[in-house]
Design a protein around this motif. Sequence first.
Motif, PDB file in Angstrom:
ATOM      1  N   SER A 108      18.313   7.783  13.248  1.00 37.47           N
ATOM      2  CA  SER A 108      18.708   9.189  13.322  1.00 37.47           C
ATOM      3  C   SER A 108      17.667  10.107  12.680  1.00 37.47           C
ATOM      4  O   SER A 108      17.685  11.322  12.896  1.00 37.47           O
ATOM      5  N   SER A 329      21.692   9.135  18.096  1.00 38.38           N
ATOM      6  CA  SER A 329      22.052   8.713  16.747  1.00 38.38           C
ATOM      7  C   SER A 329      21.985   9.897  15.784  1.00 38.38           C
ATOM      8  O   SER A 329      21.038  10.687  15.803  1.00 38.38           O
ATOM      9  N   ASP A 330      23.017  10.033  14.951  1.00 41.69           N
ATOM     10  CA  ASP A 330      23.062  11.123  13.975  1.00 41.69           C
ATOM     11  C   ASP A 330      23.994  10.701  12.844  1.00 41.69           C
ATOM     12  O   ASP A 330      25.216  10.852  12.943  1.00 41.69           O
ATOM     13  N   GLN A 331      23.405  10.144  11.770  1.00 38.58           N
ATOM     14  CA  GLN A 331      24.234   9.610  10.702  1.00 38.58           C
ATOM     15  C   GLN A 331      25.037  10.702   9.996  1.00 38.58           C
ATOM     16  O   GLN A 331      26.137  10.443   9.494  1.00 38.58           O
ATOM     17  N   ARG A 333      26.407  13.461  11.455  1.00 36.45           N
ATOM     18  CA  ARG A 333      27.581  13.757  12.268  1.00 36.45           C
ATOM     19  C   ARG A 333      28.581  12.607  12.238  1.00 36.45           C
ATOM     20  O   ARG A 333      29.794  12.829  12.248  1.00 36.45           O
ATOM     21  N   GLU A 334      28.060  11.371  12.223  1.00 35.22           N
ATOM     22  CA  GLU A 334      28.962  10.224  12.166  1.00 35.22           C
ATOM     23  C   GLU A 334      29.784  10.233  10.877  1.00 35.22           C
ATOM     24  O   GLU A 334      30.988   9.985  10.891  1.00 35.22           O
ATOM     25  N   LYS A 335      29.128  10.532   9.753  1.00 34.38           N
ATOM     26  CA  LYS A 335      29.847  10.593   8.481  1.00 34.38           C
ATOM     27  C   LYS A 335      30.870  11.723   8.474  1.00 34.38           C
ATOM     28  O   LYS A 335      31.941  11.600   7.878  1.00 34.38           O
ATOM     29  N   GLY A 337      32.460  12.798  11.019  1.00 34.64           N
ATOM     30  CA  GLY A 337      33.446  12.608  12.078  1.00 34.64           C
ATOM     31  C   GLY A 337      33.258  13.538  13.255  1.00 34.64           C
ATOM     32  O   GLY A 337      34.202  13.797  14.014  1.00 34.64           O
ATOM     33  N   GLN A 338      32.036  14.051  13.458  1.00 31.19           N
ATOM     34  CA  GLN A 338      31.762  14.981  14.548  1.00 31.19           C
ATOM     35  C   GLN A 338      31.242  14.230  15.781  1.00 31.19           C
ATOM     36  O   GLN A 338      30.716  13.120  15.680  1.00 31.19           O
ATOM     37  N   ASP A 339      31.407  14.846  16.941  1.00 34.98           N
ATOM     38  CA  ASP A 339      30.892  14.259  18.170  1.00 34.98           C
ATOM     39  C   ASP A 339      29.373  14.237  18.146  1.00 34.98           C
ATOM     40  O   ASP A 339      28.724  15.141  17.610  1.00 34.98           O
ATOM     41  N   LEU A 340      28.795  13.188  18.756  1.00 34.54           N
ATOM     42  CA  LEU A 340      27.345  13.075  18.839  1.00 34.54           C
ATOM     43  C   LEU A 340      26.816  13.873  20.021  1.00 34.54           C
ATOM     44  O   LEU A 340      27.485  14.025  21.046  1.00 34.54           O
TER      45      LEU A 340
END
Length: 356
Positions: A108, A329-331, A333-335, A337-340
């Motif tokens: 990411s 990949s976007d760590q 946004r993943e943390k 809880g957002q859409d990639l």
Amino acid sequence: MVHYIRLLKPPVFDKENCPPDQVRLSVVIAITTDLGDAFYPGELSLFLGIFTHAGTLRLGPATWKAGTRCLKWHINIKLQHLASRARLLFTCSDSLETDSLELGNVPSVLGAWTDEFTGPKAVFDDIVLRRFVLQKGRELDICEDNGESIGRHIWDAAIALAAWLLKYKAKVQQADGKQHCILELGSGCGLVGLVLASMSQNQNCRLILTDLDNESLKLAKYNARGSREAFNSVWQCCTLDWTEPQKFSTDQYPVLIVASDCIYNVDNIPDLVRTFSYLVRQSRESSKGAVNPKIIVSTKRRHPSEEMFFKLMTKAGFEQSDQDKVPLSDQWREKAGQDLDVVSIHVFVLPVKVGS
């Protein structure tokens, strides 16, 4: 979305106020999106890797904090670690791993390399290298401009398309053993085209990288020259003006045309579609109907008006034979809880009319 470590100024060595056996490295770093319009929003640990023939040294970390626009990093290095030819890597990977282009494993945050240098008196060019691991352990270096021209940087849609092509190479590889021509429109740094060249079987690939910006073409030529020894492809870099595609000519027209993130400027879309049509028809005519090129386009949608591209492609007679979506990949946004963010891949063909 992918974020990119950028060197806002070339690194500088300085011995002032350093112990006799050390030198200070100073660098100004930003971590931005591909267009440079936003900064990494969270906290990251950054590391410096020094790579020499004798081995690898990791130094750091420095901390990129939320809300940061740039990080001024000063780090002392023992002279013994700079005694032979070396490269520097600025990365958030504590293992100093080279960035992967494997679909699903693209990091990411992409690291930034310097070119090779020798000793603490080195003066660095105003460029940065992205180094990628391809299939079978091969690596590809892509040089970017440190300046503000977004056309001379790698964009997310190019990363996604390159990774997609590496995974689904059977969709684009030719099996007849003949030399085939690949053309990239709006190539910028040339990432997608050079990845395709790396995939060519039996060294039967001719690559044409095109752009309108002369500085981008110089960069693409630099990158192609650097990868030629690794991939043994025949290549050329040349101007292709979408407003006058008929002025472009080559002695071998493409079987595959690729373009990444070329529809964000809707004013250019009609010219782009006309250029696709011209290239496909020229390929058909020059091959006496033996070649009907595929067109592969990747795009990260930014506004609804980009839908014009697909309507005009349909109006021009093209059909979409395949499509896919590649999440970026976007760590952060993943943390959260957002859409990639997603890059869309579209494969077009111009059907051959019966009797034509």
